[in-house]
Write a protein that holds these residues in place. Structure first.
Motif, PDB file in Angstrom:
ATOM      1  N   TYR A 111       0.848  -1.196   0.000  1.00 32.44           N
ATOM      2  CA  TYR A 111       0.000   0.000   0.000  1.00 32.44           C
ATOM      3  C   TYR A 111       0.879   1.239   0.000  1.00 32.44           C
ATOM      4  O   TYR A 111       1.855   1.340   0.753  1.00 32.44           O
ATOM      5  N   ARG A 112       0.513   2.190  -0.848  1.00 26.05           N
ATOM      6  CA  ARG A 112       1.305   3.411  -0.977  1.00 26.05           C
ATOM      7  C   ARG A 112       0.363   4.595  -1.180  1.00 26.05           C
ATOM      8  O   ARG A 112      -0.604   4.501  -1.942  1.00 26.05           O
ATOM      9  N   CYS A 113       0.620   5.682  -0.483  1.00 26.53           N
ATOM     10  CA  CYS A 113      -0.183   6.886  -0.665  1.00 26.53           C
ATOM     11  C   CYS A 113       0.669   8.097  -0.304  1.00 26.53           C
ATOM     12  O   CYS A 113       1.838   7.957   0.080  1.00 26.53           O
ATOM     13  N   ASN A 114       0.088   9.272  -0.435  1.00 32.42           N
ATOM     14  CA  ASN A 114       0.834  10.492  -0.154  1.00 32.42           C
ATOM     15  C   ASN A 114       0.078  11.399   0.800  1.00 32.42           C
ATOM     16  O   ASN A 114      -1.147  11.328   0.893  1.00 32.42           O
ATOM     17  N   TYR A 115       0.843  12.236   1.484  1.00 31.41           N
ATOM     18  CA  TYR A 115       0.258  13.174   2.422  1.00 31.41           C
ATOM     19  C   TYR A 115       0.776  14.590   2.161  1.00 31.41           C
ATOM     20  O   TYR A 115       1.988  14.804   2.041  1.00 31.41           O
ATOM     21  N   ALA A 116      -0.144  15.514   2.046  1.00 30.26           N
ATOM     22  CA  ALA A 116       0.198  16.935   2.036  1.00 30.26           C
ATOM     23  C   ALA A 116      -0.270  17.478   3.380  1.00 30.26           C
ATOM     24  O   ALA A 116      -1.452  17.356   3.734  1.00 30.26           O
ATOM     25  N   ILE A 117       0.655  18.032   4.129  1.00 32.86           N
ATOM     26  CA  ILE A 117       0.360  18.494   5.485  1.00 32.86           C
ATOM     27  C   ILE A 117       0.919  19.909   5.648  1.00 32.86           C
ATOM     28  O   ILE A 117       2.018  20.199   5.179  1.00 32.86           O
ATOM     29  N   HIS A 133      -2.891  20.768   9.591  1.00 30.81           N
ATOM     30  CA  HIS A 133      -3.960  20.450   8.641  1.00 30.81           C
ATOM     31  C   HIS A 133      -3.486  19.354   7.682  1.00 30.81           C
ATOM     32  O   HIS A 133      -2.384  19.439   7.131  1.00 30.81           O
ATOM     33  N   TYR A 134      -4.317  18.332   7.506  1.00 31.27           N
ATOM     34  CA  TYR A 134      -4.033  17.255   6.556  1.00 31.27           C
ATOM     35  C   TYR A 134      -4.893  17.451   5.310  1.00 31.27           C
ATOM     36  O   TYR A 134      -6.105  17.653   5.412  1.00 31.27           O
ATOM     37  N   VAL A 135      -4.239  17.401   4.144  1.00 30.94           N
ATOM     38  CA  VAL A 135      -4.972  17.481   2.873  1.00 30.94           C
ATOM     39  C   VAL A 135      -5.555  16.093   2.614  1.00 30.94           C
ATOM     40  O   VAL A 135      -4.818  15.140   2.355  1.00 30.94           O
ATOM     41  N   LYS A 136      -6.878  15.962   2.708  1.00 30.78           N
ATOM     42  CA  LYS A 136      -7.518  14.653   2.716  1.00 30.78           C
ATOM     43  C   LYS A 136      -8.096  14.218   1.365  1.00 30.78           C
ATOM     44  O   LYS A 136      -8.392  13.044   1.176  1.00 30.78           O
ATOM     45  N   THR A 137      -8.302  15.137   0.458  1.00 29.90           N
ATOM     46  CA  THR A 137      -8.912  14.781  -0.830  1.00 29.90           C
ATOM     47  C   THR A 137      -8.141  15.428  -1.975  1.00 29.90           C
ATOM     48  O   THR A 137      -7.368  16.374  -1.769  1.00 29.90           O
ATOM     49  N   GLU A 138      -8.387  14.906  -3.184  1.00 32.04           N
ATOM     50  CA  GLU A 138      -7.754  15.482  -4.365  1.00 32.04           C
ATOM     51  C   GLU A 138      -8.192  16.927  -4.580  1.00 32.04           C
ATOM     52  O   GLU A 138      -7.407  17.766  -5.026  1.00 32.04           O
ATOM     53  N   GLU A 139      -9.448  17.222  -4.229  1.00 30.13           N
ATOM     54  CA  GLU A 139      -9.935  18.591  -4.385  1.00 30.13           C
ATOM     55  C   GLU A 139      -9.187  19.543  -3.454  1.00 30.13           C
ATOM     56  O   GLU A 139      -8.812  20.656  -3.837  1.00 30.13           O
TER      57      GLU A 139
END
Length: 230
Positions: A125-131, A139-145
């Motif tokens: 499993y692999r994903c990314n986080y913009a924080i 603040h965590y960026v939770k969606t593509e929008e």
């Protein structure tokens, strides 16, 4: 007879003197030529191969070029990688602002509680986080929008590719499905849209403006069935 000839000569002479001249407007042919040349060169701008390979996870390379336009106290873009063995790696691809505040972010993120974006990989499993940190809050960026808002103005090719990714447009394996050209106010890309049922790939022409406006046009389905999964 001589009198008649004299009258005709006088009549003809009068008509010649009073004939209206055409109103000819002169144009600067040089400036017209320059403008035409500029337009012609813009239209003939060639597409270039996108310099990222599908042989590795090129997303990690794109993240290194992110430059959010808002003045966050601190921000980071990171990759969460959970391998088949159960090992977890959290790596920061890019960051900005006051890096001393990085310690406030818990890097032992549980993706079941704090979902990331650009999820991929199976069985790993692999994903990314913009924080980002603003006004002392994390603040965590939770969606593509939300990620589109995080990107802000599109400053480079990498940000254009990431913005396209939020709409499901990917780099393909062939040259025609992974190329771009710079436009007057952004980028034009040729990417693919993948469909699972039935398996197929569609070639898409995408115009991305600097302000994030996206316009797409289908160039047709070019792979169906087993070939679409290659």
């Amino acid at each position: 007879m001589r009198i008649i000839l004299i009258i005709l000569v006088i009549f003809t002479s009068c008509n010649t003197k009073h004939e209206a001249k055409p109103n000819i407007k002169k144009y600067d042919s040089t400036s017209i030529s320059v403008d035409d040349s500029r337009i012609k060169n813009t239209r003939q701008e060639q597409f270039h191969k996108i310099p990222y390979s599908l042989n590795y996870d090129y997303l990690d390379s794109l993240f290194t070029k992110i430059d959010p336009n808002k003045n966050y106290d601190y921000w980071q873009f990171a990759t969460y990688d959970q391998r088949i063995t159960g090992e977890v790696d959290y790596s920061v691809n890019n960051q900005g602002g006051d890096t001393l505040q990085r310690k406030k972010i818990n890097e032992k993120i549980d993706p079941n509680k704090v979902m990331g974006i650009f999820k991929r990989g199976h069985p790993s499993y692999r994903c990314n986080y913009a924080i980002y940190i603003q006004n002392k809050k994390i603040h965590y960026v939770k969606t593509e929008e939300e990620f589109r808002n995080f990107l802000g103005e599109i400053d480079n090719l990498e940000e254009a590719l990431l913005l396209a990714r939020t709409y499901g447009y990917l780099i393909g394996s062939e040259r025609k499905s992974g190329e771009y050209r710079k436009t007057e106010n952004g980028f034009e890309l040729h990417l693919i849209k993948h469909y699972e049922y039935p398996p197929s790939k569609e070639l898409i022409d995408i115009e991305i403006k600097k302000d994030g406006f996206v316009k797409t046009k289908s160039l047709g389905i070019y792979k169906i069935g087993r070939e679409a999964n290659e």
